[in-house]
Scaffold this motif. Structure first.
Motif, PDB file in Angstrom:
ATOM      1  N   GLN A  29      -0.312 -33.226  49.859  1.00 33.73           N
ATOM      2  CA  GLN A  29      -1.656 -32.839  49.402  1.00 33.73           C
ATOM      3  C   GLN A  29      -2.677 -32.988  50.538  1.00 33.73           C
ATOM      4  OE1 GLN A  29      -2.343 -31.248  46.637  1.00 33.73           O
ATOM      5  NE2 GLN A  29      -0.235 -31.402  45.881  1.00 33.73           N
ATOM      6  N   HIS A  30      -2.524 -34.040  51.356  1.00 36.73           N
ATOM      7  CA  HIS A  30      -3.389 -34.200  52.549  1.00 36.73           C
ATOM      8  C   HIS A  30      -3.254 -32.984  53.460  1.00 36.73           C
ATOM      9  CE1 HIS A  30      -4.771 -35.596  56.497  1.00 36.73           C
ATOM     10  NE2 HIS A  30      -3.545 -35.524  56.962  1.00 36.73           N
ATOM     11  N   VAL A  31      -2.024 -32.559  53.687  1.00 36.11           N
ATOM     12  CA  VAL A  31      -1.753 -31.426  54.585  1.00 36.11           C
ATOM     13  C   VAL A  31      -2.413 -30.144  54.043  1.00 36.11           C
ATOM     14  CG1 VAL A  31       0.140 -29.901  55.303  1.00 36.11           C
ATOM     15  CG2 VAL A  31       0.302 -32.385  55.686  1.00 36.11           C
ATOM     16  N   THR A  58       1.751 -27.955  59.599  1.00 38.17           N
ATOM     17  CA  THR A  58       2.853 -28.652  60.272  1.00 38.17           C
ATOM     18  C   THR A  58       2.407 -29.906  61.035  1.00 38.17           C
ATOM     19  OG1 THR A  58       2.618 -27.154  62.163  1.00 38.17           O
ATOM     20  CG2 THR A  58       4.264 -26.559  60.506  1.00 38.17           C
ATOM     21  N   HIS A  59       1.090 -30.223  61.037  1.00 37.13           N
ATOM     22  CA  HIS A  59       0.621 -31.296  61.934  1.00 37.13           C
ATOM     23  C   HIS A  59       1.258 -32.654  61.621  1.00 37.13           C
ATOM     24  CE1 HIS A  59      -2.212 -32.629  58.811  1.00 37.13           C
ATOM     25  NE2 HIS A  59      -2.443 -33.702  59.550  1.00 37.13           N
ATOM     26  N   ASP A  60       1.542 -32.925  60.345  1.00 34.54           N
ATOM     27  CA  ASP A  60       2.175 -34.203  59.967  1.00 34.54           C
ATOM     28  C   ASP A  60       3.613 -33.994  59.463  1.00 34.54           C
ATOM     29  OD1 ASP A  60       0.093 -35.992  60.602  1.00 34.54           O
ATOM     30  OD2 ASP A  60      -0.784 -35.922  58.584  1.00 34.54           O
ATOM     31  N   TYR A  61       4.220 -32.858  59.809  1.00 33.43           N
ATOM     32  CA  TYR A  61       5.542 -32.487  59.277  1.00 33.43           C
ATOM     33  C   TYR A  61       6.586 -33.592  59.432  1.00 33.43           C
ATOM     34  CZ  TYR A  61       9.979 -29.851  58.988  1.00 33.43           C
ATOM     35  OH  TYR A  61      11.239 -29.417  58.678  1.00 33.43           O
ATOM     36  N   ALA A 135     -10.170 -31.345  61.573  1.00 31.18           N
ATOM     37  CA  ALA A 135      -9.823 -31.060  60.168  1.00 31.18           C
ATOM     38  C   ALA A 135      -9.069 -32.238  59.554  1.00 31.18           C
ATOM     39  CB  ALA A 135      -8.993 -29.781  60.063  1.00 31.18           C
ATOM     40  N   ASP A 136      -8.202 -32.862  60.337  1.00 22.98           N
ATOM     41  CA  ASP A 136      -7.441 -34.029  59.889  1.00 22.98           C
ATOM     42  C   ASP A 136      -8.382 -35.177  59.492  1.00 22.98           C
ATOM     43  OD1 ASP A 136      -5.129 -35.588  59.506  1.00 22.98           O
ATOM     44  OD2 ASP A 136      -5.080 -36.227  61.592  1.00 22.98           O
ATOM     45  N   PHE A 137      -9.485 -35.270  60.181  1.00 21.78           N
ATOM     46  CA  PHE A 137     -10.455 -36.372  60.001  1.00 21.78           C
ATOM     47  C   PHE A 137     -11.435 -36.105  58.861  1.00 21.78           C
ATOM     48  CE2 PHE A 137     -14.268 -38.719  61.859  1.00 21.78           C
ATOM     49  CZ  PHE A 137     -13.706 -39.979  61.883  1.00 21.78           C
ATOM     50  N   GLY A 141     -10.292 -35.110  51.168  1.00 23.61           N
ATOM     51  CA  GLY A 141      -9.806 -36.367  50.596  1.00 23.61           C
ATOM     52  C   GLY A 141     -10.228 -37.601  51.390  1.00 23.61           C
ATOM     53  N   ARG A 142     -10.751 -37.405  52.581  1.00 26.66           N
ATOM     54  CA  ARG A 142     -11.172 -38.561  53.396  1.00 26.66           C
ATOM     55  C   ARG A 142     -12.428 -39.155  52.791  1.00 26.66           C
ATOM     56  NH1 ARG A 142      -6.662 -39.681  56.449  1.00 26.66           N
ATOM     57  NH2 ARG A 142      -6.257 -38.119  58.073  1.00 26.66           N
ATOM     58  N   ASP A 143     -12.409 -40.477  52.559  1.00 23.82           N
ATOM     59  CA  ASP A 143     -13.573 -41.089  51.913  1.00 23.82           C
ATOM     60  C   ASP A 143     -14.019 -42.369  52.610  1.00 23.82           C
ATOM     61  OD1 ASP A 143     -11.481 -42.715  51.261  1.00 23.82           O
ATOM     62  OD2 ASP A 143     -11.833 -42.716  49.092  1.00 23.82           O
TER      63      ASP A 143
HETATM   64 FE    FE Z   1      -2.898 -35.778  59.082  1.00 23.29          FE
END
Ligand code: FE
Ligand code: GDP
Ligand code: FE
Ligand code: FE
Length: 195
Positions: A29-31, A58-61, A135-137, A141-143
């Protein structure tokens, strides 16, 4: 978003299915949220939305692979042996790019670099590198306390968001007495101290 077939030999739905299979539901879900943020940032910064989608998905694949699999991969592909001294936080990007290349057949160097660089950055980042890092940061969902500030900044000024994230991450790591990966200091010097 529709894929051209140039960077991944299948549909987006097929790539999503491969990613879902490799990750826990929580990380999957994060991805998906990183992909949404990355596509928005790609449109704002004239970057290919297809490359942004593929790199984000694929960044955290490889993030849930075992330490022993990462160590084997480092040896198998003759990667820098210093990597063996570190852990999952750096392996899932740098070694993860190799795993994505070999398992998913993604060979575009810009996409693989964006995966490789997504955790600690590098002094010179392409727009694609920057938007995956950011985008990852800032995904929805980032809180953490400054997430809303980082999010507003990201959609207004991508480079300012890279600077904010780099400084914020180092501050957090230092305040919790974590080891700083040397390349993270180089990113800090170039982006935060150098600007
Ligand atoms: Fe990530
Ligand atoms: P994620 O994979 O979506 O959780 O996000 P990242 O790939 O950006 O970060 C993975 C983890 O690595 C996070 O917990 C970061 O705080 C941590 N991290 C990033 N840089 C460093 C570093 O230089 N040293 C250490 N010890 N951890 C780091
Ligand atoms: Fe990551
Ligand atoms: Fe990150």
């Amino acid at each position: 978003i529709e894929y051209s077939g140039e960077f991944f030999s299948g549909t987006r739905a097929e790539l999503v299915a491969a990613v879902k299979q490799s990750l826990s539901e929580h990380r999957f879900q994060h991805v998906l949220r990183v992909e949404q943020a990355a596509i928005k940032l790609a449109k704002l910064n004239d970057v290919s939305t297809e490359k942004a989608s593929i790199a984000a998905l694929t960044h955290d694949y490889s993030k849930e692979r075992s330490d022993s699999e990462f160590k084997e991969t480092i040896k198998k592909y003759s990667m820098d042996p210093d990597l063996l001294n570190w852990g999952n936080f750096i392996w899932h990007g740098v070694v993860g790019a190799q795993i994505v290349s070999h398992e998913l057949g993604i060979t575009d160097p810009e996409i693989l670099n964006a995966i490789s660089r997504h955790t600690v950055g590098v002094p010179k980042m392409t727009k694609l590198d920057q938007l995956i890092y950011v985008a990852d940061f800032v995904e929805d969902g980032r809180d953490f306390p400054d997430a809303q500030i980082a999010r507003s900044l990201a959609y207004a000024d991508l480079q300012a968001a890279v600077i904010f994230e780099t400084k914020h991450t180092l501050q957090y790591l230092m305040s919790s007495n974590k080891t700083i990966y040397p390349a993270a200091i180089q990113t800090y010097n170039a982006w935060v101290a150098g600007h």
